[in-house]
Design a protein around this motif. Structure first.
Motif, PDB file in Angstrom:
ATOM      1  N   GLN A 176       0.850  -1.201   0.000  1.00 29.33           N
ATOM      2  CA  GLN A 176       0.000   0.000   0.000  1.00 29.33           C
ATOM      3  C   GLN A 176       0.877   1.240   0.000  1.00 29.33           C
ATOM      4  O   GLN A 176       1.478   1.573   1.026  1.00 29.33           O
ATOM      5  CB  GLN A 176      -0.911   0.008   1.240  1.00 29.33           C
ATOM      6  CG  GLN A 176      -1.755   1.272   1.351  1.00 29.33           C
ATOM      7  CD  GLN A 176      -2.629   1.316   2.598  1.00 29.33           C
ATOM      8  OE1 GLN A 176      -2.566   0.431   3.448  1.00 29.33           O
ATOM      9  NE2 GLN A 176      -3.429   2.351   2.713  1.00 29.33           N
ATOM     10  N   THR A 181      -2.616   6.726  -0.761  1.00 30.14           N
ATOM     11  CA  THR A 181      -3.789   6.286   0.000  1.00 30.14           C
ATOM     12  C   THR A 181      -4.004   7.130   1.250  1.00 30.14           C
ATOM     13  O   THR A 181      -4.624   6.680   2.207  1.00 30.14           O
ATOM     14  CB  THR A 181      -3.663   4.804   0.405  1.00 30.14           C
ATOM     15  OG1 THR A 181      -2.408   4.617   1.067  1.00 30.14           O
ATOM     16  CG2 THR A 181      -3.725   3.891  -0.805  1.00 30.14           C
ATOM     17  N   GLN A 185     -10.582   5.611   2.123  1.00 29.22           N
ATOM     18  CA  GLN A 185     -11.690   4.984   2.855  1.00 29.22           C
ATOM     19  C   GLN A 185     -12.277   3.770   2.155  1.00 29.22           C
ATOM     20  O   GLN A 185     -12.870   2.911   2.790  1.00 29.22           O
ATOM     21  CB  GLN A 185     -12.813   6.009   3.052  1.00 29.22           C
ATOM     22  CG  GLN A 185     -12.431   7.177   3.942  1.00 29.22           C
ATOM     23  CD  GLN A 185     -12.169   6.752   5.360  1.00 29.22           C
ATOM     24  OE1 GLN A 185     -12.823   5.853   5.892  1.00 29.22           O
ATOM     25  NE2 GLN A 185     -11.185   7.355   6.002  1.00 29.22           N
ATOM     26  N   TRP A 200      -9.165   4.621  -2.519  1.00 26.42           N
ATOM     27  CA  TRP A 200      -7.947   3.813  -2.321  1.00 26.42           C
ATOM     28  C   TRP A 200      -7.709   3.153  -3.679  1.00 26.42           C
ATOM     29  O   TRP A 200      -8.325   2.134  -3.994  1.00 26.42           O
ATOM     30  CB  TRP A 200      -8.252   2.792  -1.266  1.00 26.42           C
ATOM     31  CG  TRP A 200      -7.242   2.013  -0.479  1.00 26.42           C
ATOM     32  CD1 TRP A 200      -7.254   1.871   0.878  1.00 26.42           C
ATOM     33  CD2 TRP A 200      -6.152   1.167  -0.924  1.00 26.42           C
ATOM     34  NE1 TRP A 200      -6.235   1.011   1.281  1.00 26.42           N
ATOM     35  CE2 TRP A 200      -5.557   0.586   0.202  1.00 26.42           C
ATOM     36  CE3 TRP A 200      -5.626   0.864  -2.187  1.00 26.42           C
ATOM     37  CZ2 TRP A 200      -4.464  -0.292   0.129  1.00 26.42           C
ATOM     38  CZ3 TRP A 200      -4.534   0.004  -2.270  1.00 26.42           C
ATOM     39  CH2 TRP A 200      -3.964  -0.559  -1.113  1.00 26.42           C
ATOM     40  N   GLU A 205      -1.642  -0.423  -4.564  1.00 28.22           N
ATOM     41  CA  GLU A 205      -1.221  -1.790  -4.236  1.00 28.22           C
ATOM     42  C   GLU A 205      -0.281  -2.332  -5.318  1.00 28.22           C
ATOM     43  O   GLU A 205       0.774  -2.905  -5.032  1.00 28.22           O
ATOM     44  CB  GLU A 205      -2.468  -2.680  -4.117  1.00 28.22           C
ATOM     45  CG  GLU A 205      -2.176  -4.164  -3.928  1.00 28.22           C
ATOM     46  CD  GLU A 205      -3.461  -4.972  -3.668  1.00 28.22           C
ATOM     47  OE1 GLU A 205      -4.202  -4.610  -2.727  1.00 28.22           O
ATOM     48  OE2 GLU A 205      -3.715  -5.941  -4.408  1.00 28.22           O
ATOM     49  N   LYS A 271     -15.925  -2.033   6.147  1.00 30.93           N
ATOM     50  CA  LYS A 271     -14.705  -1.242   5.973  1.00 30.93           C
ATOM     51  C   LYS A 271     -13.498  -2.114   6.278  1.00 30.93           C
ATOM     52  O   LYS A 271     -13.378  -2.659   7.382  1.00 30.93           O
ATOM     53  CB  LYS A 271     -14.734  -0.026   6.905  1.00 30.93           C
ATOM     54  CG  LYS A 271     -13.514   0.873   6.750  1.00 30.93           C
ATOM     55  CD  LYS A 271     -13.667   2.134   7.585  1.00 30.93           C
ATOM     56  CE  LYS A 271     -12.414   2.966   7.535  1.00 30.93           C
ATOM     57  NZ  LYS A 271     -12.567   4.228   8.276  1.00 30.93           N
ATOM     58  N   ASN A 273      -9.129  -3.027   4.997  1.00 23.25           N
ATOM     59  CA  ASN A 273      -7.942  -2.563   4.287  1.00 23.25           C
ATOM     60  C   ASN A 273      -7.097  -3.769   3.866  1.00 23.25           C
ATOM     61  O   ASN A 273      -6.689  -4.536   4.731  1.00 23.25           O
ATOM     62  CB  ASN A 273      -7.113  -1.641   5.198  1.00 23.25           C
ATOM     63  CG  ASN A 273      -6.057  -0.888   4.423  1.00 23.25           C
ATOM     64  OD1 ASN A 273      -6.199  -0.688   3.228  1.00 23.25           O
ATOM     65  ND2 ASN A 273      -5.000  -0.491   5.090  1.00 23.25           N
ATOM     66  N   PRO A 274      -6.793  -3.965   2.579  1.00 21.87           N
ATOM     67  CA  PRO A 274      -7.286  -3.181   1.453  1.00 21.87           C
ATOM     68  C   PRO A 274      -8.796  -3.297   1.313  1.00 21.87           C
ATOM     69  O   PRO A 274      -9.396  -4.239   1.810  1.00 21.87           O
ATOM     70  CB  PRO A 274      -6.568  -3.814   0.248  1.00 21.87           C
ATOM     71  CG  PRO A 274      -6.228  -5.191   0.680  1.00 21.87           C
ATOM     72  CD  PRO A 274      -5.951  -5.092   2.145  1.00 21.87           C
ATOM     73  N   PRO A 275      -9.377  -2.321   0.617  1.00 26.11           N
ATOM     74  CA  PRO A 275     -10.835  -2.252   0.572  1.00 26.11           C
ATOM     75  C   PRO A 275     -11.439  -3.320  -0.335  1.00 26.11           C
ATOM     76  O   PRO A 275     -10.743  -3.888  -1.177  1.00 26.11           O
ATOM     77  CB  PRO A 275     -11.089  -0.868  -0.008  1.00 26.11           C
ATOM     78  CG  PRO A 275      -9.889  -0.596  -0.870  1.00 26.11           C
ATOM     79  CD  PRO A 275      -8.739  -1.226  -0.153  1.00 26.11           C
ATOM     80  N   PHE A 318     -10.551  -0.247  10.377  1.00 28.54           N
ATOM     81  CA  PHE A 318     -10.539  -1.164   9.246  1.00 28.54           C
ATOM     82  C   PHE A 318     -10.511  -2.605   9.762  1.00 28.54           C
ATOM     83  O   PHE A 318      -9.800  -2.906  10.721  1.00 28.54           O
ATOM     84  CB  PHE A 318      -9.265  -0.958   8.414  1.00 28.54           C
ATOM     85  CG  PHE A 318      -9.231   0.314   7.618  1.00 28.54           C
ATOM     86  CD1 PHE A 318      -9.842   0.384   6.376  1.00 28.54           C
ATOM     87  CD2 PHE A 318      -8.546   1.429   8.083  1.00 28.54           C
ATOM     88  CE1 PHE A 318      -9.784   1.549   5.617  1.00 28.54           C
ATOM     89  CE2 PHE A 318      -8.477   2.594   7.329  1.00 28.54           C
ATOM     90  CZ  PHE A 318      -9.103   2.655   6.094  1.00 28.54           C
TER      91      PHE A 318
END
Lengths: 429, 312
Positions: A176, A181, A185, A200, A205, A271, A273-275, A318
């Motif tokens: 990331q 980023t 969100q 994001w 990535e 929510k 991360n990653p989304p 997250f």
């Protein structure tokens, strides 16, 4: 403590029915005298699942999860080994902390806990942590990760990849780019544009994955990518593997199953991360699991206290829980591809959720074929059962499952750790 | 109409026209010596503001009071960092107080959606983060219709920081519903990735768009964006995307100039343009009260006429 068992009529890896015998913590040829009998007709036997990516939150956030509750959840989910991420408080960046977590795992006894060591001191991305001391400790750390943070400095990443070669370690990168980023969100795309949430982008990535593949090749190191989430990442990893480089990757069950469409409720349970990404990304990730570009499915089990999730989207933490739903969600996702019959599904699940993650973590006692002489680490699954996810009924302290209320296929019936049941009939044993 | 007004997308064409028509009736109240209707007597409206916005809060307060509602101003300014009372606790408190409607302004996109999840009363989005501001879009549409006599087929240019603008998002959705043709105009850095899916055209060239605009709506450039690297300098932004006298002359003769306020005079709009005859900026403020009266009335099902509204 580990008695002897006769598991009758079970289908190992979904194959022909057979009897499995357990004695003294190992699989054996013949039925031991006085063995306890389990009628396993219709059930599937798989090697015990191995998670490369678990947040157990202890030490530091025992209100969200402990080693005891997290590993109980793991046992219920069919896991016999989990890798505990380093972003605890204090950070697992010294031998003392990884040994503490390892010992807590031993004491709990629900599954083997293999601590992941931090790559950098305090996860700050500035100086290498004492990786060798953690490798040499009682915890015998082989996977190092700043998960939650990217090892962003290219020189530091290079040094880490080089350094861990001395003890056959691997750097598990949370890919990331932090600048791309900042404040992000959700996935950047049509949904973020509509919902007014900071994006994001996939490139944040992919750019890191491309760089780290090249770095690993350059120094002959071993890199593993955590929670790969985009179609572009899959292409890059496929390319690097084609070159013969030492690259492995994992994907989470939720990235195989959910898209960013669910964010429109603004419910922070989604929510992560990653989304969550788009349907095209989900399709590419599923294809990558099928063709082996992605080696392993890892939960990124991230329990949170209720108050950290019952907030505005932007203020929420997250992460999602995953241990107790991993196998059913993966089965559901793989079946949705329509590319697998029953005879192909279960060997693939065993490979991606047990054998390959065990190999990446260098765990010799896990992920073995279910043959006499192997440690009796296995899970029994009812492939015909369906069940509805109720977050309140799990063993994890975290209630933040994105699958609440969903009906999933495949129920975990029993889990054995070296011949001892750790879960039986959906209860911690 | 739905029970809540969270997004301009919640409004069908019929709903939106009903709001505008009702607002016209409400506007007549403002011309009376006694500017008050008894329709929401005994009902409680809470203004819940997590962000300072005197003009929007005052507008809603006046709207609710003109309908004889009891109005409570609940200022809960806080940030993601300073954890005071949580949104959920605030919601439960308002629920316990028996709020019939909660007008919420919040720094976080989607906060009104969460609030609607926790309380039974109507939730009215008065601006959430960089998401939406539906009553602003309604008052803008009301103003356009009042000045130009129609909405169907109007060409509307929305110019500026579309990426961070809740006004832009709500206007694009509502104006599309009402049959107008919208073009958003901005430097590419101030357009969201994914804008192509919006029901509008996109342009980087203000001079190319202006000659066909019936309405040009200038968005405020937030101070933090000026230093956020979205454009090289404020001067360059102003030269390329600001509305000055030269650009004003490119508009068709009867075109109007709008701005949701507060303005940065000399940045996105020149002072002489803001104060010129084509500017509707002051009317927008007056119309805001009428439109908000209409929305409150329709959401809470007041008894303006003998007919009973459905309090769904």
């Amino acid at each position: 403590m580990s008695g002897s068992w006769a598991i009758r009529g079970v289908r190992p890896l979904g194959g022909e029915p057979a009897d499995l015998f357990i004695d003294n913590g190992e699989l054996v040829d013949e039925e031991p005298a006085g063995a306890e009998v389990i009628d396993a007709a219709g059930l599937i036997a798989l090697p015990g699942l191995v998670d490369l990516h678990t947040h157990l939150r202890e030490p530091g956030r025992e209100d969200a999860e402990t080693v005891e509750t997290g590993t109980a959840a793991a046992a219920l989910g069919g896991f016999t080994a989990v890798h505990a991420m380093a972003n605890t408080d204090p950070v697992a960046d010294v031998a003392g902390v990884v040994e503490q977590v390892w010992r807590l795992g031993q004491d709990a006894g629900h599954c083997d806990v293999h601590p992941v060591g931090a790559v950098t001191v305090g996860l700050r991305g500035e100086h290498l942590a004492e990786l060798g001391a953690m490798a040499d400790s009682a915890a015998r750390v082989r996977i190092f990760s700043d998960d939650g943070h990217c090892v962003h400095d290219p020189l530091l990443m290079r040094r880490a990849l080089e350094y861990v070669r001395a003890f056959d370690g691997v750097i598990a990168q949370h890919a990331q780019d932090p600048r791309l980023t900042d404040g992000a969100q959700m996935n950047e795309g049509e949904q973020s544009a509509r919902l007014g949430l900071a994006g994001w982008p996939a490139v944040a990535e992919e750019a890191v994955i491309a760089r780290d593949c090249l770095l690993a090749a350059h120094v002959g190191g071993r890199v593993h990518f955590c929670h790969v989430s985009t179609a572009g990442s899959v292409e890059l990893i496929r390319w690097a593997k084609g070159k013969g480089w030492n690259v492995t990757a994992e994907v989470t069950p939720h990235h195989l199953f959910l898209t960013d469409d669910v964010v429109s409720t603004y419910d922070p349970v989604f929510k992560v991360n990653p989304p969550l990404r788009t349907a095209e990304d989900v399709a590419a990730l599923r294809a990558a699991v099928l063709d082996g570009t992605i080696d392993a499915i890892a939960t990124d089990h991230a329990p949170h206290a209720l108050e950290d999730k019952e907030t505005e989207w932007a203020a929420a933490a997250f992460g999602m829980t995953g241990l107790e739903t991993a196998l059913p969600v993966v089965v559901a996702a793989l079946l949705e591809t329509g590319a697998l019959d029953d005879a192909q599904l279960w060997p693939l699940v065993a490979d991606r959720m047990s054998s390959r993650p065990a190999a990446i973590g260098r765990l010799s006692g896990h992920g073995q074929p279910l043959l006499p002489g192997a440690p009796a680490n296995l899970v029994l699954v009812d492939p015909a059962a369906t069940w509805t996810v109720d977050p309140a009924r799990g063993a994890s302290r975290g209630r933040n499952t994105p699958f609440a209320g969903r009906t999933l296929p495949a129920r975990i019936v029993a889990t054995f750790l070296r011949g001892r049941p750790t879960a039986l009939d959906g209860k911690v044993a | 109409m739905n029970r809540h007004l969270l997004s301009a997308a919640d409004l069908s064409r019929d709903d939106a026209l009903l709001v505008l028509d009702t607002a016209e009736e409400m506007a007549q109240v403002a011309d009376r010596p006694i500017k008050k209707l008894p329709t929401l007597r005994g009902r409680t409206v809470v203004n819940l503001f997590f962000e300072d916005s005197t003009r929007t809060r005052t507008s809603f307060e006046l709207a609710a009071k003109r309908l004889s509602a009891d109005v409570i101003n609940f200022s809960a300014k806080g940030s993601s960092v300073s954890k005071g009372e949580s949104l959920k606790d605030t919601a439960l408190t308002l629920e316990a107080m028996g709020a019939d409607a909660v007008v919420v302004r919040h720094w976080a996109s989607g906060a009104p959606h969460r609030l609607a999840h926790w309380i039974r009363g109507s939730v009215l989005n008065a601006g959430d983060g960089t998401h939406e501001h539906p009553t602003q879009a309604l008052l803008d549409a009301f103003t356009m219709r009042q000045r130009l006599g129609r909405l169907e087929g109007l060409n509307v240019g929305i110019v500026g920081d579309v990426l961070h603008s809740r006004v832009a998002r709500s206007n694009v959705l509502l104006l599309h519903t009402l049959g107008a043709d919208v073009t958003v105009v901005a430097p590419p850095t101030l357009l969201p990735v994914g804008v192509d899916a919006w029901p509008c055209a996109v342009s980087f060239d203000l001079d190319g768009v202006l000659p066909k605009c019936d309405v040009v709506m200038m968005l405020r450039v937030q101070r933090e964006r000026m230093h956020g690297g979205f454009f090289p300098t404020t001067r360059e932004y102003s030269r390329r995307y600001g509305l000055d006298a030269r650009r004003l002359a490119m508009l068709p003769d009867d075109a109007i100039v709008m701005h949701p306020g507060p303005m940065n005079r000399g940045v996105e709009i020149a002072a002489e343009v803001a104060d010129g005859v084509r500017s509707t900026i002051v009317e927008q403020v007056a119309n805001g009260v009428s439109v908000r009266m209409a929305v409150l009335y329709l959401l809470l099902g007041g008894d303006l006429s003998a007919g009973s509204e459905d309090v769904a």
